[in-house]
Write a protein that holds these residues in place. Structure first.
Motif, PDB file in Angstrom:
ATOM      1  N   UNK A 102      38.192  48.122  48.901  1.00  0.00           N
ATOM      2  CA  UNK A 102      36.950  47.046  48.808  1.00  0.00           C
ATOM      3  C   UNK A 102      38.818  45.365  48.167  1.00  0.00           C
ATOM      4  N   UNK A 103      38.001  44.879  48.211  1.00  0.00           N
ATOM      5  CA  UNK A 103      39.023  43.286  47.431  1.00  0.00           C
ATOM      6  C   UNK A 103      39.199  43.504  45.961  1.00  0.00           C
ATOM      7  N   UNK A 104      40.437  42.630  46.373  1.00  0.00           N
ATOM      8  CA  UNK A 104      41.202  42.914  44.782  1.00  0.00           C
ATOM      9  C   UNK A 104      40.276  41.871  43.039  1.00  0.00           C
ATOM     10  N   UNK A 105      38.880  42.545  43.335  1.00  0.00           N
ATOM     11  CA  UNK A 105      37.973  41.764  42.031  1.00  0.00           C
ATOM     12  C   UNK A 105      38.111  42.664  41.260  1.00  0.00           C
ATOM     13  N   UNK A 106      37.047  41.998  40.037  1.00  0.00           N
ATOM     14  CA  UNK A 106      36.629  42.740  38.611  1.00  0.00           C
ATOM     15  C   UNK A 106      36.576  44.472  38.996  1.00  0.00           C
ATOM     16  N   UNK A 107      35.671  44.674  40.229  1.00  0.00           N
ATOM     17  CA  UNK A 107      35.067  45.805  39.650  1.00  0.00           C
ATOM     18  C   UNK A 107      36.254  46.495  40.768  1.00  0.00           C
ATOM     19  N   UNK A 108      37.406  46.546  41.333  1.00  0.00           N
ATOM     20  CA  UNK A 108      38.134  47.262  42.176  1.00  0.00           C
ATOM     21  C   UNK A 108      39.023  47.239  41.356  1.00  0.00           C
ATOM     22  N   UNK A 109      39.507  46.647  39.998  1.00  0.00           N
ATOM     23  CA  UNK A 109      40.607  46.813  39.088  1.00  0.00           C
ATOM     24  C   UNK A 109      40.182  47.305  37.598  1.00  0.00           C
TER      25      UNK A 109
END
Length: 391
Positions: A131-138
């Motif tokens: 997925x995109x490098x958003x808060x959940x991915x981090x």
């Protein structure tokens, strides 16, 4: 009070905001339409005054028309708003679930690792969230990094245990062999034989200490293949090595490692025998409780144990304050190993002072899986024998 889930709260927020916006929109439409109808009513009345004297009738008709129109707007608009709000809540529920799906994926991975029989099992798993490098991915990447470091840490612990087992046991085995040869010589003096026997006892104590440390280090790890074990059989076997120990071995079926469970019972019995008073007694009982647990209870008539000393007895190298320098005592690992083995089998251990001196140590473990018809009833001895013979 049980709190709502994040998905439910997000859905309620989405639905609530949409409903609030719809109510404001409906109210604004009502006000604007009411003003528009009032203006048209006034214009129509002024125009009618030039053609007919029946102005009052026209005013009454115009007022009724305006009222009916506004009422229809409220009713039909409210029904439409309710239907659209229900659809918005359903869509919000789906969207919230989709947004929280990565978190559910991380939760399932954490649960699989936490529910593994050993503390180092499952650490090789990774979430590998796309997925995109958003808060959940981090967050998922940070969780994967933590798992990787834990996996390396446990792998290093396994190598250390293997190396320590070899490096520590080899010199002690060599010392024991040399001492045994020395004390068994025919021309050895009495003083040398006594010294050799003392050194053999010290060497044996060091071997038990190392074995206890290795068992304590391994007990929270891989249990291996679990099998059906009746603690009554284990209690009978261990008590046979201690003729002074009284037993009341009721059937206590559980799933676990038979060797480690035998070590658990043996440590408790030896602890009760070692920390006893002259002419004292040790009693071991086992059985099945109605709450779905099997229970092992070891009671002895040892010295008086202050309640504040109890938590420390389950820590490594901890004994009662009066026993720490006693050479005849153990290495202080017996109850620590018991606690670690009980936790590794999904159970727990509890100790309390016995009135008049001594301890009552209780180990509770999950009962073995039984046929469905016995799940909510009382388990009889014949049922357990049938289940054991079938497995």
């Amino acid at each position: 009070m049980k709190r709502l889930t994040i998905r439910t709260r997000l859905t309620l927020v989405y639905g609530g905001l949409f409903l609030l916006a719809g109510i404001l929109l409906l109210g604004a439409t009502y006000v604007l339409m009411s003003r528009q109808l009032s203006n048209r009513e006034s214009t129509a009345v002024l125009d009618a005054q030039t053609f007919t004297p029946e102005v009052d009738i026209l005013k009454e008709v115009a007022e009724e028309t305006r009222t009916d129109a506004l009422m229809a707007l409220l009713v039909q608009g409210g029904l439409a708003l309710g239907l659209v709000a229900a659809a918005a809540i359903a869509i919000g529920w789906l969207i919230a679930g989709r947004m929280l799906q990565p978190i559910d994926q991380m939760t399932r991975a954490a649960r699989r690792i936490a529910d593994s029989p050993g503390s180092d099992r499952g650490l090789h798993e990774r979430i590998a969230l796309d997925g995109p490098p958003d808060e959940v991915k981090r967050l998922a990447d940070t969780f994967d990094l933590m798992l990787e470091r834990l996996d390396h840490s446990f792998d290093g612990q396994r190598r250390f245990i293997a190396n320590a087992s070899h490096e520590l046991r080899t010199p002690l085995t060599l010392n024991r062999t040399l001492l045994e040869i020395a004390v068994r010589r025919r021309d050895v003096s009495v003083e040398v034989r006594q010294l050799g026997e003392t050194l053999l006892e010290i060497n044996s104590r060091h071997e038990r200490l190392i074995d206890g440390l290795l068992t304590l280090a391994k007990s929270d790890r891989e249990l291996g293949e679990l099998s059906y074990v009746d603690l009554a059989d284990v209690v009978t076997h261990v008590a046979a090595q201690h003729p002074t120990v009284a037993t009341s071995a009721g059937e206590a079926p559980t799933m676990g490692n038979a060797v480690l469970l035998e070590r658990l019972v043996q440590n408790l019995v030896e602890n009760g025998v070692r920390y006893n008073v002259p002419d004292g007694w040790v009693q071991v009982t086992s059985g099945t409780r109605p709450d779905g647990l099997v229970e092992l209870v070891v009671t002895n008539t040892g010295p008086v144990v202050p309640p504040y000393e109890l938590p420390g007895l389950f820590e490594p190298f901890r004994r009662l304050a009066t026993d720490r320098l006693a050479t005849r005592m153990g290495a202080g690992l017996g109850l620590s190993i018991v606690r670690a083995l009980a936790h590794a089998h999904g159970g727990h251990v509890h100790a309390e002072p016995r009135g008049g001196g001594g301890l009552v140590v209780t180990v509770s473990l999950p009962v073995a899986g039984l046929p469905r018809k016995q799940a909510s009833g009382v388990v009889t001895g014949q049922d357990l024998r049938d289940h054991r013979s079938s497995t």
